[in-house]
Design an enzyme around this catalytic site. Structure first.
Site, PDB file in Angstrom:
ATOM      1  N   TYR A  59       0.869  -1.177   0.000  1.00 54.26           N
ATOM      2  CA  TYR A  59       0.000   0.000   0.000  1.00 54.26           C
ATOM      3  C   TYR A  59       0.900   1.219   0.000  1.00 54.26           C
ATOM      4  O   TYR A  59       1.852   1.297   0.802  1.00 54.26           O
ATOM      5  CB  TYR A  59      -0.887   0.001   1.240  1.00 54.26           C
ATOM      6  CG  TYR A  59      -1.723   1.251   1.435  1.00 54.26           C
ATOM      7  CD1 TYR A  59      -1.424   2.160   2.453  1.00 54.26           C
ATOM      8  CD2 TYR A  59      -2.808   1.538   0.609  1.00 54.26           C
ATOM      9  CE1 TYR A  59      -2.185   3.307   2.641  1.00 54.26           C
ATOM     10  CE2 TYR A  59      -3.580   2.678   0.802  1.00 54.26           C
ATOM     11  CZ  TYR A  59      -3.263   3.565   1.818  1.00 54.26           C
ATOM     12  OH  TYR A  59      -4.012   4.702   2.001  1.00 54.26           O
ATOM     13  N   ASP A  75       9.322   2.754  -1.145  1.00 57.57           N
ATOM     14  CA  ASP A  75       8.343   3.435  -0.304  1.00 57.57           C
ATOM     15  C   ASP A  75       8.696   3.118   1.151  1.00 57.57           C
ATOM     16  O   ASP A  75       8.319   2.076   1.680  1.00 57.57           O
ATOM     17  CB  ASP A  75       6.926   2.953  -0.641  1.00 57.57           C
ATOM     18  CG  ASP A  75       5.905   3.574   0.288  1.00 57.57           C
ATOM     19  OD1 ASP A  75       4.690   3.400   0.043  1.00 57.57           O
ATOM     20  OD2 ASP A  75       6.300   4.244   1.271  1.00 57.57           O
ATOM     21  N   LYS A 106       5.360   9.518   8.302  1.00 56.44           N
ATOM     22  CA  LYS A 106       5.248   8.993   9.674  1.00 56.44           C
ATOM     23  C   LYS A 106       6.343   9.523  10.611  1.00 56.44           C
ATOM     24  O   LYS A 106       6.305  10.668  11.047  1.00 56.44           O
ATOM     25  CB  LYS A 106       5.194   7.463   9.615  1.00 56.44           C
ATOM     26  CG  LYS A 106       3.971   6.939   8.830  1.00 56.44           C
ATOM     27  CD  LYS A 106       3.902   5.430   8.785  1.00 56.44           C
ATOM     28  CE  LYS A 106       2.850   4.950   7.805  1.00 56.44           C
ATOM     29  NZ  LYS A 106       1.487   4.958   8.336  1.00 56.44           N
TER      30      LYS A 106
HETATM   31  P1  KE4 Z   1      -0.302   8.498   4.482  1.00 60.72           P
HETATM   32  O1  KE4 Z   1      -0.864   9.192   3.266  1.00 60.72           O
HETATM   33  O2  KE4 Z   1      -1.365   7.731   5.247  1.00 60.72           O
HETATM   34  O3  KE4 Z   1       0.524   9.435   5.367  1.00 60.72           O
HETATM   35  O4  KE4 Z   1       0.790   7.421   3.960  1.00 60.72           O
HETATM   36  C1  KE4 Z   1       0.377   6.470   3.025  1.00 60.72           C
HETATM   37  C2  KE4 Z   1       1.311   5.283   3.100  1.00 60.72           C
HETATM   38  C3  KE4 Z   1       2.291   5.155   2.131  1.00 60.72           C
HETATM   39  N1  KE4 Z   1       3.166   4.122   2.156  1.00 60.72           N
HETATM   40  C4  KE4 Z   1       3.122   3.199   3.137  1.00 60.72           C
HETATM   41  C5  KE4 Z   1       4.111   2.083   3.128  1.00 60.72           C
HETATM   42  C6  KE4 Z   1       2.143   3.294   4.168  1.00 60.72           C
HETATM   43  O5  KE4 Z   1       2.108   2.353   5.133  1.00 60.72           O
HETATM   44  C7  KE4 Z   1       1.226   4.357   4.155  1.00 60.72           C
HETATM   45  C8  KE4 Z   1       0.136   4.503   5.188  1.00 60.72           C
HETATM   46  N2  KE4 Z   1       0.037   3.453   6.138  1.00 60.72           N
HETATM   47  C9  KE4 Z   1      -1.286   3.250   6.706  1.00 60.72           C
HETATM   48  C10 KE4 Z   1      -1.198   2.083   7.705  1.00 60.72           C
HETATM   49  N3  KE4 Z   1      -0.879   0.886   7.102  1.00 60.72           N
HETATM   50  C11 KE4 Z   1      -1.802   4.497   7.369  1.00 60.72           C
HETATM   51  C12 KE4 Z   1      -2.990   4.279   8.287  1.00 60.72           C
HETATM   52  C13 KE4 Z   1      -4.269   4.747   7.661  1.00 60.72           C
HETATM   53  O6  KE4 Z   1      -4.426   4.617   6.445  1.00 60.72           O
HETATM   54  O7  KE4 Z   1      -5.114   5.253   8.442  1.00 60.72           O
END
Ligand code: KE4
Length: 431
Positions: free
Chosen positions: A145, A240, A268
């Site tokens: 993801y 990523d 993060k």
């Molecule tokens: P954000 O747009 O949520 O800051 O980041 C997206 C993203 C991109 N790449 C990786 C590897 C990620 O894990 C994420 C976001 N992770 C999720 C949890 N698995 C965020 C939690 C959520 O979506 O509420």
């Protein structure tokens, strides 16, 4: 139940105003059959909900809280810049300082651009890669993801996997036809696809440690093959590291596995809990980015001074000598405790771990990719999740997320978690 009364009332109010009552789907806890609690405050490894219930937290805001919640250095850093104002829409010295720290930490980075989320970081890295190569095709991997940008919502993990949806309505076929999703850790399939069509591939994007199908470690040879094939075909290799960056090592997964991508995305941890995403890499690629180059990407609050200050404070703490060694000890204790609990319960389960990221899957077989992760017993996971939650252990409410251990987790937290898991797994084993 009275125990969660205030959260229930708040959730009813929220659902009338916000879709699903949450501002991010996975927080709704639908896949584990419970309702979310509303958090009143957090400190260290402890969460307190609106009804005063306390939890040992293994979500850590989905990764940012590697120091634990409300770390004094981060709080103080934000307070110390607050008087200057909160946002100017103009450059600030703090942006240079955080950029320097990130570039110094990650040798593959010549330049970085600050954005406000991991989604923006990966989306922008894809756009720059397409401009740099003049190609459209993107290769990603099932169960990974990369945020919710249209191009990348194909066979995604995290919330998409949690909701069991293949991608998402609203994403035109015209857009995702350029995106190919291949099995993670499958070297042969990737190599043959790149031999066939590699010269049409703008970028290969991967989670170098997969944390959105549960925790799936990379086969190091797989990462090396990604590097070899993208070198050969002139495709951009994007790591990523939104989740793995500054999590599995100060230099991220690329430091841990010794594979250097062309571009990386971070998020993060680099914001210390405030909204920050970062993309960066080789100078000739990043020079494409406006206003230096023609590739447009922008953001009102990008490089926000409060977020920069929080990120600087967080990285300052985690780069101290011994930080990752202590975190490794704590996470290894949790892993071995969980493995013993599984062994003593008669339940079939495996535990994957990379550094302070862990995943427990209810299956007897190894989990090395998304198909294998999906074979695990999701009903058993939900029952385990609920039992742990009711005993004050706050796990991510989805099989396709990961447990994050922080520097704030002490032995007593780990011991309580293990004993609670032991009881929960024994119950499941007898059910
Ligand atoms: P954000 O747009 O949520 O800051 O980041 C997206 C993203 C991109 N790449 C990786 C590897 C990620 O894990 C994420 C976001 N992770 C999720 C949890 N698995 C965020 C939690 C959520 O979506 O509420």
């Amino acid at each position: 139940m009275e125990k969660y009364k205030k959260s229930q009332d708040l959730f009813e109010q929220a659902k009338r105003l916000i879709p699903g009552g949450v501002n991010s789907p996975v927080r709704a806890c639908r896949s584990v059959g419970t309702e979310p609690v509303f958090i009143e405050q957090a400190k260290g490894a402890t969460l307190v909900d609106a009804d005063g219930n306390q939890y040992i937290d293994y979500v850590g805001s989905w990764g940012p809280m590697i120091l634990g919640h409300a770390h004094p250095a981060v709080i103080e850093a934000i307070q110390s810049v607050l008087h200057r104002g909160t946002s100017f829409g103009a450059p600030v010295d703090l942006e240079i300082q955080l950029a320097e720290m990130i570039i110094e930490a990650v040798p593959s980075l010549d330049m970085v651009r600050m954005v406000n989320s991991g989604t923006e970081a990966t989306m922008s890295a894809i756009r720059v890669s397409r401009a740099y190569t003049g190609r459209h095709r993107i290769v990603k991997f099932d169960g990974c993801y990369h945020g919710h940008a249209d191009t990348l919502l194909v066979a995604a993990g995290s919330g998409v996997a949690t909701l069991g949806i293949p991608g998402s309505p609203g994403v035109p076929e015209d857009i995702i036809k350029h995106t190919l999703s291949l099995p993670y850790n499958d070297i042969e399939t990737f190599a043959s696809v790149m031999q066939e069509q590699g010269d049409e591939v703008a970028a290969v994007i991967v989670e170098p440690v997969a944390g959105n199908m549960g925790l799936v470690p990379p086969d190091p040879e797989f990462l090396r093959e990604l590097r070899r094939q993208t070198e050969k075909t002139g495709s951009v290799l994007i790591f990523d590291e939104v989740m793995s960056g500054f999590r599995v090592a100060y230099g991220g997964a690329q430091a841990l596995y010794g594979v250097e991508p062309d571009l990386s995305a971070f998020g993060k941890i680099v914001g210390g809990g405030l909204p920050v995403g970062v993309y960066g890499g080789k100078k000739d690629i990043m020079a494409q980015t406006a206003p230096e180059g023609p590739v447009y990407q922008a953001g009102t609050l990008a490089g926000n001074p409060l977020a920069m200050a929080a990120g600087i404070a967080a990285l300052t703490e985690i780069r101290r000598p011994g930080f990752y060694e202590r975190l490794e000890e704590t996470a290894a204790r949790l892993e071995s405790g969980l493995l013993n609990a599984v062994r003593n319960s008669g339940v079939e389960a495996v535990v994957n771990r990379v550094g302070s990221m862990l995943g427990l899957f209810f299956t007897k077989d190894p989990v090395r990719n998304f198909d294998e992760a999906k074979k695990s017993n999701l009903d058993m996971f939900s029952a385990y999740y609920r039992r742990m939650f009711e005993s004050g252990i706050y796990l991510p409410p989805s099989q396709f997320e990961v447990v994050f251990v922080s520097a704030a987790h002490v032995d007593a937290d780990i011991d309580k978690t293990i004993s609670t898991a032991q009881a929960a797994l024994r119950e499941l084993g007898q059910a």
